[in-house]
Design a protein around this motif. Structure first.
Motif, PDB file in Angstrom:
ATOM      1  N   UNK A  59     -51.725  23.432 -75.293  1.00 52.38           N
ATOM      2  CA  UNK A  59     -52.307  23.966 -74.057  1.00 52.38           C
ATOM      3  C   UNK A  59     -51.307  24.867 -73.353  1.00 52.38           C
ATOM      4  N   UNK A  60     -50.055  24.440 -73.259  1.00 50.96           N
ATOM      5  CA  UNK A  60     -49.040  25.247 -72.585  1.00 50.96           C
ATOM      6  C   UNK A  60     -48.759  26.540 -73.338  1.00 50.96           C
ATOM      7  N   UNK A  61     -48.690  26.466 -74.661  1.00 50.78           N
ATOM      8  CA  UNK A  61     -48.441  27.671 -75.454  1.00 50.78           C
ATOM      9  C   UNK A  61     -49.626  28.616 -75.359  1.00 50.78           C
ATOM     10  N   UNK A  62     -50.850  28.082 -75.412  1.00 55.76           N
ATOM     11  CA  UNK A  62     -52.041  28.928 -75.343  1.00 55.76           C
ATOM     12  C   UNK A  62     -52.110  29.645 -74.000  1.00 55.76           C
ATOM     13  N   UNK A 112     -50.335  12.285 -76.076  1.00 57.72           N
ATOM     14  CA  UNK A 112     -50.722  13.402 -76.941  1.00 57.72           C
ATOM     15  C   UNK A 112     -49.833  14.618 -76.665  1.00 57.72           C
ATOM     16  N   UNK A 113     -48.577  14.569 -77.070  1.00 61.76           N
ATOM     17  CA  UNK A 113     -47.673  15.680 -76.780  1.00 61.76           C
ATOM     18  C   UNK A 113     -48.039  16.960 -77.529  1.00 61.76           C
ATOM     19  N   UNK A 114     -48.644  16.826 -78.696  1.00 62.19           N
ATOM     20  CA  UNK A 114     -49.055  18.020 -79.434  1.00 62.19           C
ATOM     21  C   UNK A 114     -50.157  18.759 -78.686  1.00 62.19           C
TER      22      UNK A 114
END
Length: 74
Positions: A31-34, A24-26
């Motif tokens: 999560x990383x961007x948030x 699930x790369x999206x």
């Protein structure tokens, strides 16, 4: 019979690694961007809501003003 037991033992002795992030790369990207831009997203959302409120206020003001002017004389 011995071969079946070895096969089952081989399957059970695999390392317990979680590779769900590969599937699930999206989700992991979100999560990383948030995590890094959470404050920016919240401020942007608040700014857009304020802009929408002001646009609705300006859009409805002429009708409200004309209604008040007409009702003053009546």
């Amino acid at each position: 019979m011995d071969l079946t037991l070895r096969f089952v033992a081989c399957l059970c002795s695999r390392p317990d690694t979680r590779l769900s992030w590969l599937f699930s790369p999206l989700r992991i990207a979100c999560i990383l961007i948030w995590r890094h831009y959470k404050v920016h997203f919240v401020l942007l959302l608040m700014g857009l809501l304020l802009l929408l409120f002001l646009a609705l206020l300006v859009f409805s003001m002429p009708g409200s003003l004309s209604h008040r002017i007409v009702n003053l004389g009546g």
